[in-house]
Design an enzyme around this catalytic site. Sequence first.
Site, PDB file in Angstrom:
ATOM      1  N   SER A 129       0.672  -1.218  -0.126  1.00  0.00           N
ATOM      2  CA  SER A 129       0.105   0.005  -0.045  1.00  0.00           C
ATOM      3  C   SER A 129       0.741   1.356  -0.021  1.00  0.00           C
ATOM      4  O   SER A 129       2.032   1.393   0.590  1.00  0.00           O
ATOM      5  CB  SER A 129      -0.830   0.061   1.149  1.00  0.00           C
ATOM      6  OG  SER A 129      -1.580   1.295   1.622  1.00  0.00           O
ATOM      7  N   TYR A 154      -2.415   0.014   9.965  1.00  0.00           N
ATOM      8  CA  TYR A 154      -2.393  -0.567   8.917  1.00  0.00           C
ATOM      9  C   TYR A 154      -1.246  -0.629   7.875  1.00  0.00           C
ATOM     10  O   TYR A 154      -0.796  -1.432   7.582  1.00  0.00           O
ATOM     11  CB  TYR A 154      -3.679  -0.072   7.830  1.00  0.00           C
ATOM     12  CG  TYR A 154      -3.853  -0.334   6.584  1.00  0.00           C
ATOM     13  CD1 TYR A 154      -4.266  -1.622   6.223  1.00  0.00           C
ATOM     14  CD2 TYR A 154      -3.574   0.492   5.606  1.00  0.00           C
ATOM     15  CE1 TYR A 154      -4.350  -2.028   5.065  1.00  0.00           C
ATOM     16  CE2 TYR A 154      -3.563   0.026   4.182  1.00  0.00           C
ATOM     17  CZ  TYR A 154      -3.949  -1.152   4.040  1.00  0.00           C
ATOM     18  OH  TYR A 154      -4.068  -1.484   2.496  1.00  0.00           O
TER      19      TYR A 154
END
Length: 336
Positions: A129, A154
């Site tokens: 990501s 995350y």
Amino acid sequence: MKVLVTGAAGFIGFHTAKALLERGDQVVGIDLMTDYYDVDLKKARLSVLEEFVGFSFYKTDISKQDDVFSVILEHQDIEYIVHLAAQPGVRYSLENPYAYIETNVMGHLVMLEAALKCPDLQHFVYASSSSVYGENDRLPFNPDDRVIRPVSLYAATKASDELITRTYSHLHKLPATGLRFFTVYGPWGRPDMAAYSFVRDVMNDTPIKVFNHGDMRRDFTYIDDIVDGILSVLALPSAVGEVSEDELTVNNDHVPHRVYNLGNNKTECLKDFIEIIEAATGKKAQQVMEPMQKGDVKETYADITLSRKVFGFEPKVSLKEGMTRFVAWYRDFYNC
């Protein structure tokens, strides 16, 4: 070829599995079908995939090794793994941190172990990501940048996945590639992301929250461009001892593990993004200005020089065109 796709009922997983099936590949899909967002949307995606004879599906928790290994034993001829399953969302990681460690770290480890159990495996491709760049202040974000300052759990789990995969690649000579996705949007998208939630709220005359008072920028990337990147890199696993000079700029060694950016290579202002939505929907957005949220970053911007050079990645869909397509899909799907 035969490909295992995790997160097959998810946004990117669905589109990737569909593209593989459309070109004639066999796809083994795994997804837990969690209720993090609308399960009916996941079921609708799954129903599309189930129309293909080459698709088989298993409702499986990737963090449960016995369950995953049983799928692998049933499909010993898997040649490629595209690991896209994850607990997504920067903000939700503040509410339920355990889910991120269980799915994104333990689940990732289980999938790496599963890869070692596939005798014919050619390549392990996984989702990272843009959030791993965290507080990086050098723009555009380059794969060579150190990712040691994440600002959300995350992001930390995704950075951990990259380190763990590099270790497995070193120890087991496992050809592996991580792809750092930048704000993916498009038809069948995730309802918790801005492209989807803003369109939904504007269409329903519901106010939208505009964080950091609109002073934010994102590298929005259309789903078709992301899938093109995944399929292109899938066919190019690194062989031990055969790492090119291009790859060495990322690896700096001869471990068959690489990390690339998949982004639109253009950073867009949030205010302009909202104006594009207004034009596509024909409605005015009711905007409520909010401060920056914890775990968020002000700007993302992908340097895709290496992706272009190594596997010809070239995003084609502009934000205006992509959002026009998304709004058309949204109207059709929800009959509005």
